[in-house]
Design an enzyme around this catalytic site. Structure first.
Site, mmCIF file in Angstrom:
data_model
loop_
_atom_site.group_PDB
_atom_site.id
_atom_site.type_symbol
_atom_site.label_atom_id
_atom_site.label_comp_id
_atom_site.label_asym_id
_atom_site.label_seq_id
_atom_site.Cartn_x
_atom_site.Cartn_y
_atom_site.Cartn_z
ATOM 1 N N ASP A 97 -13.720 15.068 36.273
ATOM 2 C CA ASP A 97 -12.990 14.279 35.266
ATOM 3 C C ASP A 97 -13.603 12.917 35.002
ATOM 4 O O ASP A 97 -13.048 12.118 34.239
ATOM 5 C CB ASP A 97 -11.531 14.098 35.695
ATOM 6 C CG ASP A 97 -11.401 13.221 36.932
ATOM 7 O OD1 ASP A 97 -12.419 13.055 37.643
ATOM 8 O OD2 ASP A 97 -10.302 12.696 37.177
ATOM 9 N N ILE A 157 -20.021 8.585 41.851
ATOM 10 C CA ILE A 157 -18.906 9.514 41.972
ATOM 11 C C ILE A 157 -19.418 10.735 42.720
ATOM 12 O O ILE A 157 -20.375 11.376 42.296
ATOM 13 C CB ILE A 157 -18.376 9.932 40.587
ATOM 14 C CG1 ILE A 157 -17.844 8.716 39.836
ATOM 15 C CG2 ILE A 157 -17.276 10.979 40.734
ATOM 16 C CD1 ILE A 157 -17.405 9.032 38.413
ATOM 17 N N LEU A 161 -8.260 15.181 51.080
ATOM 18 C CA LEU A 161 -9.282 14.140 51.030
ATOM 19 C C LEU A 161 -9.199 13.386 49.709
ATOM 20 O O LEU A 161 -9.270 13.986 48.633
ATOM 21 C CB LEU A 161 -10.668 14.758 51.203
ATOM 22 C CG LEU A 161 -10.913 15.480 52.534
ATOM 23 C CD1 LEU A 161 -12.312 16.086 52.551
ATOM 24 C CD2 LEU A 161 -10.724 14.532 53.707
#
Length: 304
Positions: free
Chosen positions: A207, A242, A183
Site C-alpha cells: 500500500d 519500506i 508484527l
C-alpha cells in the site's frame, strides 16, 4: 597451296580450342535460377544487417535493465536473489508464520500483482532456509488467489510447508490466540528473539504506507499482541525504506539461522538504501544526517 591449307587448318584448330575453353568455363559457372538469386539476395541483406541487429538487441537489453531497476526501486517488482547455500543440515523450526491476506479490497490490481510475487518469494526463501517454518496464508482468496492461479498454473499446490486457507488466523488458530503476535512497525514492543512457541503474523499488503497503523489497530481491536523488529537497535537507515512482505519474512528466517539480527538485516535490506551499522565503532553522522535518519526511522514501515 599446301602452306595455305596448313595455315587454315591451324587457324581452325585454334578457334575450336578457344570455343571449347569458353564452353567449359560456362559449364563450370552454372546460371542461378530466379529463386536462387532471390535467396542469395536475402542472405546478403541479412548478413549486411547483422551488426545493426546486434546493436538493436543491446539497446533493448539496456532499456529492459533500466525499466526493471526503476520497478524494483518503486517496489513494483521484487528483485531476484542469488541461490543461497545452506550452511548445515536442514532442521525445521516449530515457529509458524502467517501472511494475513485480508486486505484484498485495499489494493489496486498492480499492488495485487506485486503481493503475489512477494508471497512467492516468501515460499522460495522458506524452501532454501536452514530452519524452514510452517507458512500460512490466511483469508487467502479474491484477486490474490486468482492472480496466483494465473501465474503459477497450480504449481503452488505442490509447495511444501505452504498452507493457504480462506479462514482468518483467529479461526485457524482458535485455541492458540495467546500465541499470536502481529508484527507491526507501529508497535511499542520490540522483539529481542523469536519464540519457537509463537505464531508470527505479517500483514500481507502492498500500500506504499497509505494506511497508517493498519495492522497495529487491527491487532489491538482483536486483543492480539503486537511487536516490531529491532531495526532501530542495530542499524540506521538514512533513506526512506519500506520493508516488503517477503523482506520481513526473510529477516525472520535468517535470524533463525544466524541468531543475529544485525546480520539478518544487512543480508536482506539493500545496502544502497544508506544503511549505517550502530555496532560500527566509526559510526558517526552529522546533525543534518542524524535529523534525516530520525525522520526516516519514523517513516520506516513494512508494507502493511
Amino acid at each position: 597451296m599446301e602452306n595455305k591449307d596448313a595455315l587454315d587448318i591451324g587457324k581452325d584448330d585454334t578457334n575450336t580450342s578457344e570455343a571449347d575453353v569458353s564452353k567449359n568455363e560456362t559449364q563450370e559457372q552454372p546460371v542461378l535460377s530466379k529463386s536462387a538469386l532471390k535467396r542469395l539476395k536475402r542472405q546478403q541483406e541479412w548478413d549486411a544487417g547483422r551488426e545493426k541487429r546486434a546493436e538493436m538487441r543491446r539497446e533493448k537489453k539496456r532499456l529492459r535493465k533500466e525499466e526493471r531497476k526503476r520497478k524494483i526501486e518503486a517496489g513494483e517488482v521484487v528483485k531476484s536473489q542469488k541461490k543461497r547455500i545452506r550452511l548445515g543440515k536442514v532442521v525445521p523450526s516449530s515457529i509458524r508464520i502467517v501472511l494475513d491476506c485480508a486486505f484484498d479490497d485495499l489494493m489496486n490490481d498492480k499492488e495485487i500483482n506485486s503481493l503475489c510475487q512477494q508471497v512467492t518469494r516468501c515460499h522460495s526463501a522458506n524452501r532454501t532456509a536452514l530452519h524452514p517454518v510452517e507458512l500460512f496464508a490466511t483469508n487467502f482468496g479474491g484477486r490474490l488467489k486468482t492472480r496466483q492461479d494465473f501465474v503459477l498454473k497450480g504449481q503452488q499446490n505442490n509447495w511444501k510447508r505452504y498452507n493457504p486457507t480462506t479462514k482468518s488466523y483467529l479461526e485457524e488458530f482458535e485455541s492458540q490466540k495467546e500465541k499470536l503476535v502481529y508484527l507491526s512497525a507501529d508497535s511499542d514492543n520490540t522483539i529481542t528473539e523469536l519464540d519457537e512457541d509463537k505464531i508470527y503474523i505479517i500483514g500481507a499488503i502492498v500500500d506504499k504506507n497509505r494506511y497508517k497503523n493498519l495492522c497495529q489497530n487491527k491487532a489491538s481491536e482483536q486483543g492480539i499482541k503486537t511487536a516490531k523488529l529491532p531495526i532501530d537497535e542495530y542499524i540506521k537507515i538514512t533513506d526512506r525504506k519500506i520493508l516488503t512482505v517477503n523482506q520481513v519474512f526473510e529477516i525472520l528466517s535468517l535470524w533463525l539461522e544466524y541468531r543475529d539480527w544485525e546480520k539478518a538485516f544487512m543480508e536482506v535490506i539493500p545496502k544502497r538504501k544508506g544503511i549505517l551499522l550502530k555496532s560500527d565503532e566509526s559510526f558517526d553522522v552529522s546533525e543534518d544526517t542524524r535529523s534525516q535518519s530520525n525522520q526516516s526511522d519514523s517513516e520506516l514501515e513494512k508494507e502493511n
